[in-house]
Write a protein that holds these residues in place. Sequence first.
Motif, mmCIF file in Angstrom:
data_model
loop_
_atom_site.group_PDB
_atom_site.id
_atom_site.type_symbol
_atom_site.label_atom_id
_atom_site.label_comp_id
_atom_site.label_asym_id
_atom_site.label_seq_id
_atom_site.Cartn_x
_atom_site.Cartn_y
_atom_site.Cartn_z
ATOM 1 N N GLY A 56 0.814 -1.210 0.000
ATOM 2 C CA GLY A 56 0.000 0.000 0.000
ATOM 3 C C GLY A 56 0.848 1.261 0.000
ATOM 4 O O GLY A 56 0.538 2.230 -0.698
ATOM 5 N N LEU A 57 1.933 1.269 0.775
ATOM 6 C CA LEU A 57 2.828 2.426 0.794
ATOM 7 C C LEU A 57 3.477 2.650 -0.567
ATOM 8 O O LEU A 57 3.635 3.795 -1.007
ATOM 9 C CB LEU A 57 3.896 2.259 1.863
ATOM 10 C CG LEU A 57 3.463 2.550 3.290
ATOM 11 C CD1 LEU A 57 4.587 2.226 4.261
ATOM 12 C CD2 LEU A 57 3.028 3.990 3.440
ATOM 13 N N VAL A 92 0.908 4.285 -2.753
ATOM 14 C CA VAL A 92 0.704 5.686 -2.376
ATOM 15 C C VAL A 92 1.865 6.552 -2.869
ATOM 16 O O VAL A 92 1.653 7.610 -3.474
ATOM 17 C CB VAL A 92 0.526 5.811 -0.845
ATOM 18 C CG1 VAL A 92 0.616 7.248 -0.389
ATOM 19 C CG2 VAL A 92 -0.800 5.210 -0.428
ATOM 20 N N SER A 121 1.829 6.859 -6.699
ATOM 21 C CA SER A 121 0.752 7.716 -7.189
ATOM 22 C C SER A 121 1.028 9.184 -6.874
ATOM 23 O O SER A 121 0.751 10.059 -7.697
ATOM 24 C CB SER A 121 -0.582 7.283 -6.602
ATOM 25 O OG SER A 121 -0.588 7.454 -5.212
ATOM 26 N N VAL A 122 1.575 9.482 -5.705
ATOM 27 C CA VAL A 122 1.915 10.862 -5.365
ATOM 28 C C VAL A 122 3.000 11.381 -6.300
ATOM 29 O O VAL A 122 2.944 12.534 -6.777
ATOM 30 C CB VAL A 122 2.338 10.973 -3.881
ATOM 31 C CG1 VAL A 122 2.977 12.307 -3.578
ATOM 32 C CG2 VAL A 122 1.133 10.736 -2.988
ATOM 33 N N GLU A 133 -4.736 4.509 -7.782
ATOM 34 C CA GLU A 133 -3.650 3.860 -7.037
ATOM 35 C C GLU A 133 -3.530 4.453 -5.634
ATOM 36 O O GLU A 133 -3.268 3.734 -4.670
ATOM 37 C CB GLU A 133 -2.325 4.020 -7.769
ATOM 38 C CG GLU A 133 -2.156 3.133 -8.961
ATOM 39 C CD GLU A 133 -0.798 3.305 -9.615
ATOM 40 O OE1 GLU A 133 -0.066 4.256 -9.254
ATOM 41 O OE2 GLU A 133 -0.479 2.485 -10.483
ATOM 42 N N PHE A 134 -3.711 5.768 -5.515
ATOM 43 C CA PHE A 134 -3.626 6.405 -4.203
ATOM 44 C C PHE A 134 -4.721 5.892 -3.276
ATOM 45 O O PHE A 134 -4.455 5.559 -2.112
ATOM 46 C CB PHE A 134 -3.724 7.929 -4.353
ATOM 47 C CG PHE A 134 -3.634 8.657 -3.046
ATOM 48 C CD1 PHE A 134 -2.400 8.851 -2.439
ATOM 49 C CD2 PHE A 134 -4.765 9.136 -2.421
ATOM 50 C CE1 PHE A 134 -2.300 9.513 -1.235
ATOM 51 C CE2 PHE A 134 -4.688 9.798 -1.213
ATOM 52 C CZ PHE A 134 -3.446 9.994 -0.620
ATOM 53 N N GLY A 184 -3.982 2.266 -2.353
ATOM 54 C CA GLY A 184 -2.856 2.208 -1.427
ATOM 55 C C GLY A 184 -3.222 2.662 -0.027
ATOM 56 O O GLY A 184 -2.818 2.048 0.962
ATOM 57 N N MET A 185 -3.992 3.739 0.065
ATOM 58 C CA MET A 185 -4.388 4.219 1.386
ATOM 59 C C MET A 185 -5.295 3.223 2.096
ATOM 60 O O MET A 185 -5.156 2.998 3.303
ATOM 61 C CB MET A 185 -5.098 5.582 1.278
ATOM 62 C CG MET A 185 -4.158 6.729 1.031
ATOM 63 S SD MET A 185 -2.856 6.900 2.266
ATOM 64 C CE MET A 185 -3.796 7.342 3.701
ATOM 65 N N VAL A 244 -3.047 0.441 3.340
ATOM 66 C CA VAL A 244 -2.253 0.848 4.498
ATOM 67 C C VAL A 244 -3.123 0.897 5.749
ATOM 68 O O VAL A 244 -2.734 0.412 6.814
ATOM 69 C CB VAL A 244 -1.581 2.214 4.245
ATOM 70 C CG1 VAL A 244 -1.003 2.789 5.525
ATOM 71 C CG2 VAL A 244 -0.495 2.082 3.199
#
Length: 174
Positions: free
Chosen positions: A53-54, A57, A60-61, A100-101, A104-105, A108
């Motif tokens: 997940g990280l 994130v 995607s960022v 994806e963000f 991922g969040m 997480v």
Amino acid sequence: MIVRGLRFNYTSCLLNFTSCFLLLRYIFAAQFFTQMYMKFKVYLYTISRVLFGLYLVVHSVYNVFIYSEFLKEINAYFEYTEWFTHPLIESLAPLVPFEEFILGMFLVLGIFTKEVLICALLLFSFISLFLLDANFPFLAIMHAMFFVISLILLQHKNYNIKSMDYNRDLYNSI
């Protein structure tokens, strides 16, 4: 020493007590190691889920920070495609970093883990097929690896042990 006609041997009694003690110690040690192994599996699954997940994130960022270059890469991919030329696909492709963000969040935080992993399977399989069609095999293999990671995380039934169970926790918190 004779007890009611039976001969009592202290050494055999001591050996029987020692063997019983060792047997009980072995049983409790086996239970201890079994419990430790089960905890290790759960923690390994949780660590894998959080790290995956990280990664989603952070990736995607990064794509959002260089969003104009990301859009140029998407357009370059669509120039080489033969099968994925539908306008709906082209209009939804710029939303991939945001998807994806969110995935991922949720991974997480451990919210809706099973559903998020199913969505990740769909997303990464589609991206892998798209990149194969665009003739970018390295990127397709990389996204196929993400598909495999999602599949492995989904196949292990540990996704509700250390994550929020939406049937129980979410409705009780509202």
